[in-house]
Scaffold this active site. Structure first.
Site, mmCIF file in Angstrom:
data_model
loop_
_atom_site.group_PDB
_atom_site.id
_atom_site.type_symbol
_atom_site.label_atom_id
_atom_site.label_comp_id
_atom_site.label_asym_id
_atom_site.label_seq_id
_atom_site.Cartn_x
_atom_site.Cartn_y
_atom_site.Cartn_z
ATOM 1 N N HIS A 173 0.819 -1.215 0.000
ATOM 2 C CA HIS A 173 0.000 0.000 0.000
ATOM 3 C C HIS A 173 0.859 1.274 0.000
ATOM 4 C CE1 HIS A 173 0.473 -0.198 4.517
ATOM 5 N NE2 HIS A 173 0.516 1.123 4.359
ATOM 6 N N ASP A 203 0.103 -7.783 1.873
ATOM 7 C CA ASP A 203 0.383 -6.354 1.709
ATOM 8 C C ASP A 203 1.886 -6.101 1.588
ATOM 9 O OD1 ASP A 203 -0.097 -3.650 1.454
ATOM 10 O OD2 ASP A 203 -0.134 -3.290 3.619
ATOM 11 N N SER A 282 4.785 2.092 7.966
ATOM 12 C CA SER A 282 4.431 0.956 7.121
ATOM 13 C C SER A 282 5.611 0.507 6.267
ATOM 14 C CB SER A 282 3.256 1.320 6.214
ATOM 15 O OG SER A 282 2.096 1.567 6.962
ATOM 16 N N THR A 298 2.960 -3.485 9.173
ATOM 17 C CA THR A 298 2.003 -3.331 8.072
ATOM 18 C C THR A 298 0.711 -2.619 8.439
ATOM 19 O OG1 THR A 298 0.930 -4.564 6.280
ATOM 20 C CG2 THR A 298 0.838 -5.539 8.475
ATOM 21 N N ALA A 299 0.335 -2.582 9.713
ATOM 22 C CA ALA A 299 -0.958 -1.977 10.049
ATOM 23 C C ALA A 299 -1.007 -1.612 11.525
ATOM 24 C CB ALA A 299 -2.100 -2.939 9.711
ATOM 25 N N ILE A 300 -1.900 -0.680 11.834
ATOM 26 C CA ILE A 300 -2.219 -0.342 13.219
ATOM 27 C C ILE A 300 -3.728 -0.394 13.383
ATOM 28 C CG2 ILE A 300 -0.173 1.065 13.645
ATOM 29 C CD1 ILE A 300 -1.792 3.546 13.031
ATOM 30 N N LEU A 301 -4.148 -0.713 14.582
ATOM 31 C CA LEU A 301 -5.581 -0.824 14.858
ATOM 32 C C LEU A 301 -6.059 0.453 15.538
ATOM 33 C CD1 LEU A 301 -8.159 -2.530 14.864
ATOM 34 C CD2 LEU A 301 -7.464 -3.429 17.082
#
Length: 330
Positions: A173, A203, A282, A298-301
């Protein structure tokens, strides 16, 4: 083999001539004793020299033993503890996180995606483009006077060099939808990079830099199979374009699942961690205290529109990331 020196005994005295019987030897000669074999050994005789050397060697050995014996002392555990305590009191040792950062820093790169200005005018062209966030400050070429073919920054992320030929791992991304991708290495060298592979289900994207530093250092990767909740980890990247930045924490959980806020994709078998990560982290490495990469951030909540860190981050295990680059599994 060298032959040892051979020494013969003293030569015998030449035979004396017979004395006529009619002329007896003088009285003094009759009374003086005959010269013995021992008296014929001179001071330069090899036998005497070797005997003297042996005596001197024995005396020297005895002297050394007597001198060394009193100075020998057995080192105890108390001595070792005292030395370690003295070192800790007098020297400032780097923290585990500092050592991990020092090891991974030469392998971390800044990844910036660019799009043509003509595409920025068309919101549909960039819809779903994930290279966020934009770095702090005005975007390049955003003054409104640039030609439509000029490129402007669309977003910034992080990457990590996994092969010293300039092969870089990052998030898909970060680079999807871009017209050009540029990476900046630890020494400031900027180079254009091309996308050579993707793994959408995780991703992930693989980049190949067109130029690399002369002293390029690739990261060391380590299997995430033996990670446990509570293990210390370090996240390194460019949050909001600032960096390289480091944040420390622990592994919070394993085999987690995450669905993107848009609901388009769900990833599984993720590493959950609590080291601070924000947009821009990222694609950056998640490393152990040895500086070895175990995952790609790759990601955070964050269920709020802010999309900032609330304490839960996710990373793709390095096994999956390495397979995206065609590297053999651990």
């Amino acid at each position: 083999m060298r032959r040892p020196a051979l020494y013969s005994s003293s030569r015998p005295a030449p035979a004396q001539q017979e004395t006529p019987a009619a002329q007896p030897a003088p009285e003094t000669a009759a009374t003086s004793p005959a010269p013995s074999r021992r008296s014929r050994l001179s001071a330069s005789s090899p036998m005497l020299l070797w005997a003297a050397i042996a005596v001197l060697a024995a005396l020297l050995a005895t002297s050394l033993v007597l001198n060394l014996k009193p100075s020998q002392r057995r080192i105890t555990q108390q001595d070792i503890n005292a030395a370690v305590l003295k070192t800790l009191e007098t020297q400032n040792l780097p923290s585990e996180y500092a050592k991990a950062y020092e090891n991974i820093r030469p392998s971390v790169v800044r990844v910036v995606s660019y799009v043509k200005k003509s595409r920025v005018k068309d919101d549909k062209a960039l819809r779903g483009h994930g290279a966020k966030p934009k770095p702090l400050g005005p975007a390049q070429g955003a003054d409104g006077n640039a030609a439509d073919d000029d490129e402007i920054e669309a977003g910034v992320g992080t990457g990590v060099v996994i092969v010293d030929k300039g092969i870089i791992l990052t998030n898909l991304h970060v680079v999807s939808g871009s017209d050009t991708v540029k990476v900046t290495f630890f020494d400031g060298l900027e180079a254009t990079a091309t996308v050579t592979g993707v793994q959408p289900e995780n991703d992930l994207a693989v980049l190949q830099a067109q130029k690399i530093p002369d002293d390029m250092i690739a990261a060391t990767m380590r299997s995430a199979g033996d990670l446990l909740p509570g293990d210390k980890v370090l996240a390194v990247g460019y949050p909001f374009g600032i960096g390289p930045s480091a944040s420390g924490g622990i592994v919070s959980g394993l085999k987690r699942s995450f669905r993107s806020p848009e609901g388009k994709q769900e990833m599984s078998n993720l590493i959950q961690f609590d080291a601070a990560a924000n947009p821009g982290n990222s694609g950056g490495p998640l490393v152990t205290m040895d500086g070895e990469v175990v995952g790609i951030v790759t990601a955070i909540l964050n269920p709020t529109p802010a999309r900032t860190f609330l304490g839960i981050g996710f990373a793709v295990p390095i096994e999956n990331a390495a397979s995206a680059a065609g590297l053999p599994p651990f």
